[in-house]
Motif scaffolding. Structure first.
Motif, PDB file in Angstrom:
ATOM      1  N   VAL A 155      37.421   9.417 -16.695  1.00 40.14           N
ATOM      2  CA  VAL A 155      38.306   8.870 -15.669  1.00 40.14           C
ATOM      3  C   VAL A 155      39.663   8.533 -16.278  1.00 40.14           C
ATOM      4  N   VAL A 156      40.724   8.896 -15.577  1.00 34.13           N
ATOM      5  CA  VAL A 156      42.071   8.533 -16.003  1.00 34.13           C
ATOM      6  C   VAL A 156      42.798   7.839 -14.860  1.00 34.13           C
ATOM      7  N   ARG A 157      43.639   6.903 -15.231  1.00 31.38           N
ATOM      8  CA  ARG A 157      44.608   6.336 -14.302  1.00 31.38           C
ATOM      9  C   ARG A 157      45.980   6.790 -14.765  1.00 31.38           C
ATOM     10  N   ALA A 158      46.910   6.944 -13.832  1.00 38.54           N
ATOM     11  CA  ALA A 158      48.188   7.560 -14.185  1.00 38.54           C
ATOM     12  C   ALA A 158      49.313   6.982 -13.341  1.00 38.54           C
ATOM     13  N   GLY A 159      50.522   7.080 -13.883  1.00 32.75           N
ATOM     14  CA  GLY A 159      51.687   6.582 -13.178  1.00 32.75           C
ATOM     15  C   GLY A 159      52.961   7.085 -13.822  1.00 32.75           C
ATOM     16  N   VAL A 160      54.055   6.421 -13.526  1.00 37.88           N
ATOM     17  CA  VAL A 160      55.376   6.823 -14.021  1.00 37.88           C
ATOM     18  C   VAL A 160      56.058   5.610 -14.631  1.00 37.88           C
TER      19      VAL A 160
ATOM     20  N   TRP B  21      47.576   6.195  -9.355  1.00 38.96           N
ATOM     21  CA  TRP B  21      46.991   7.529  -9.328  1.00 38.96           C
ATOM     22  C   TRP B  21      45.789   7.532 -10.267  1.00 38.96           C
ATOM     23  N   SER B  22      44.762   8.224  -9.871  1.00 38.84           N
ATOM     24  CA  SER B  22      43.582   8.326 -10.723  1.00 38.84           C
ATOM     25  C   SER B  22      42.875   9.642 -10.440  1.00 38.84           C
ATOM     26  N   ALA B  23      42.031  10.046 -11.390  1.00 36.19           N
ATOM     27  CA  ALA B  23      41.332  11.313 -11.272  1.00 36.19           C
ATOM     28  C   ALA B  23      40.218  11.340 -12.311  1.00 36.19           C
TER      29      ALA B  23
END
Length: 201
Positions: free
Chosen positions: A73-78, A194-196
């Motif tokens: 699992v990853v969380r993501a952003g800017v 954001w996550s995936a």
């Protein structure tokens, strides 16, 4: 500012860290290049209590997987010019040697890795080519040990034994100051994120 950059990470006991950064790209592009399952990519609220806008719930949809070693699992952003992805319990940023090359296509990319054993690594790539790799397991003084230009950062990075005895703090400080990359604490912990789920190699 408190909670900006990486300073908040250095205030506590950080057990592990697996991060990827791509410059001037959207979050969805970064996740795609990292090998995320496209059916799992979404903007999610952290949980019901912190989700007034009705986003899907990160904790309900991916929360249980985020504690499993094979959850990917990853969380993501800017942050500034950089899209970032935080791997919860996996380490694709170092396990997949091609990941940084894919992320850097047409731009530049960074990966940062820190393990429970204290090992710390930084890799930097430009347009599909790994330029510099620093790895305390291969050189505790963080002289370059890989890439087409291993010594690229020598004029910017003090030797670990020249007053910087914490390689992770040195790398995070260098990345924040030299590249302007970071993660806001609120973006990771409180705001919709954001996550995936990555597809392991």
């Amino acid at each position: 500012m408190a909670g900006e950059g990486f300073s908040w990470l250095l205030r506590g006991d950080l057990l592990g860290l697996s991060l990827a950064f791509g410059r001037e790209m959207g979050v969805e592009t970064l996740l795609h290049r990292m090998g995320a399952d496209p059916t799992t990519v979404a903007l999610r609220g952290q949980d019901a209590d912190l989700n007034p806008d009705g986003y899907p719930s990160y904790r309900e949809e991916l929360g249980d997987l985020s504690y499993e070693e094979d959850g990917y699992v990853v969380r993501a952003g800017v942050y500034g010019d950089w899209a970032w992805a935080w791997e919860e319990t996996s380490w694709q940023c170092v396990a997949d040697a091609e990941l940084i090359k894919r992320v850097s296509s047409g731009t530049v990319a960074l990966t940062i890795f820190h393990n429970l054993d204290g090992s710390t690594a930084l890799a930097y790539a430009e347009d599909g080519v790994v330029i510099t790799v620093l790895d305390t397991l291969r050189d505790p003084l963080l002289r370059g040990v890989g890439g087409s230009d291993p010594e690229r950062f020598r004029t910017f990075l003090p030797a670990v034994d020249d007053g910087f005895d914490d390689p992770l703090a040195m790398i995070l400080t260098f990345v924040e100051q030299h590249f302007g990359a970071g993660i806001r604490e609120a973006d990771l912990m409180r705001h919709p994120v954001w996550s995936a789920r990555l597809i392991p190699t």
